[in-house]
Design a protein around this motif. Sequence first.
Motif, PDB file in Angstrom:
ATOM      1  N   ARG A 118       2.804   2.539   8.776  1.00  0.00           N
ATOM      2  CA  ARG A 118       3.091   3.577   8.090  1.00  0.00           C
ATOM      3  C   ARG A 118       1.758   4.360   7.327  1.00  0.00           C
ATOM      4  NH1 ARG A 118       6.539   1.120   4.941  1.00  0.00           N
ATOM      5  NH2 ARG A 118       5.126   1.004   3.360  1.00  0.00           N
ATOM      6  N   GLY A 157       0.230   6.149   1.973  1.00  0.00           N
ATOM      7  CA  GLY A 157       1.245   5.748   3.161  1.00  0.00           C
ATOM      8  C   GLY A 157       1.436   4.635   3.009  1.00  0.00           C
ATOM      9  N   TRP A 161       6.496   6.872   2.296  1.00  0.00           N
ATOM     10  CA  TRP A 161       6.380   8.418   2.403  1.00  0.00           C
ATOM     11  C   TRP A 161       6.706   9.119   0.944  1.00  0.00           C
ATOM     12  CZ3 TRP A 161       4.129  10.346   6.357  1.00  0.00           C
ATOM     13  CH2 TRP A 161       3.805   9.606   7.462  1.00  0.00           C
TER      14      TRP A 161
END
Length: 212
Positions: A118, A157, A161
Amino acid sequence: MTGNWWWTAGALTAGLVLGAAASGLTRRFLRRECALAGSWWLGAVLTAPILGLLCWCVGVRGELVVYGFVAVLAVPLAVIDWCEHRLPRALIWPQLTGAMLGFAVLCLVRHDPAPGVRALAALVATGGLFLILAVATSGGVGAGDVSAAAVIGLVTGWGGWPQVAGALLTASLLALVMVAVSGVRQRDDDDAVVPFGPCLLAGGLAMTLVSG
C-alpha cells in the motif's frame, strides 16, 4: 505511561543531537550564506519536538525508526526550501530510499507485505499526481516537490489511504494560508511563490501524529 514518558524524553534528547548534526546538511546545501537557517540550535529546536511527538504518538515500534529518519532529514529540507525554494536531490533521495528500506525490513520481520504494498502504491499515486501537476503548471510545481510528494505518499501510505489524502489536503491548506498572509515573496508577474516542500512535510507529519 511512565515508560512512555522516558522514551519520549529520550526521543527529545536524540532530536536535539540529531537536529544539531543535521544542520550541517542545511549549511552544506544552502547556496547562499544564511547564519540563522544553518545554525545548529535551529536544527535542534525544530527536530527535538518532532521526534518527541512521534515517540509519544506512535509508540516504541519499528515505524518510529522510519518516521524518525524521515523527520530528521525533513528539517533541513524544509529550511532549504523555505529559504531558496528548492529541495536538493542529494537529501531527498536518500530520505526516500531509507524509508523504503525501513518499511521493507518491517514487512519481512512481520511477514506482512500488505502495508508495504500500500505504501508503494501511495508513493506512485502521489508522485504521479505531482508529476502531472508539474507538467500542467509548466514549472509551478518543481521536481523537488514531486519527490517530496512521493516521500509523503510512502510514509502516510503505510498507515492507510485516508492518511495520504489527509496529508495532501493539509499541505494544500497550509499553502493557501501562506499565500494569504503577508510576507510571501512575489515573482515579477506578481504570482505568489510558495515553498510547498515544508507544507508537504508538515502535512505528512500531522497525519502520522493523528493516526499514530
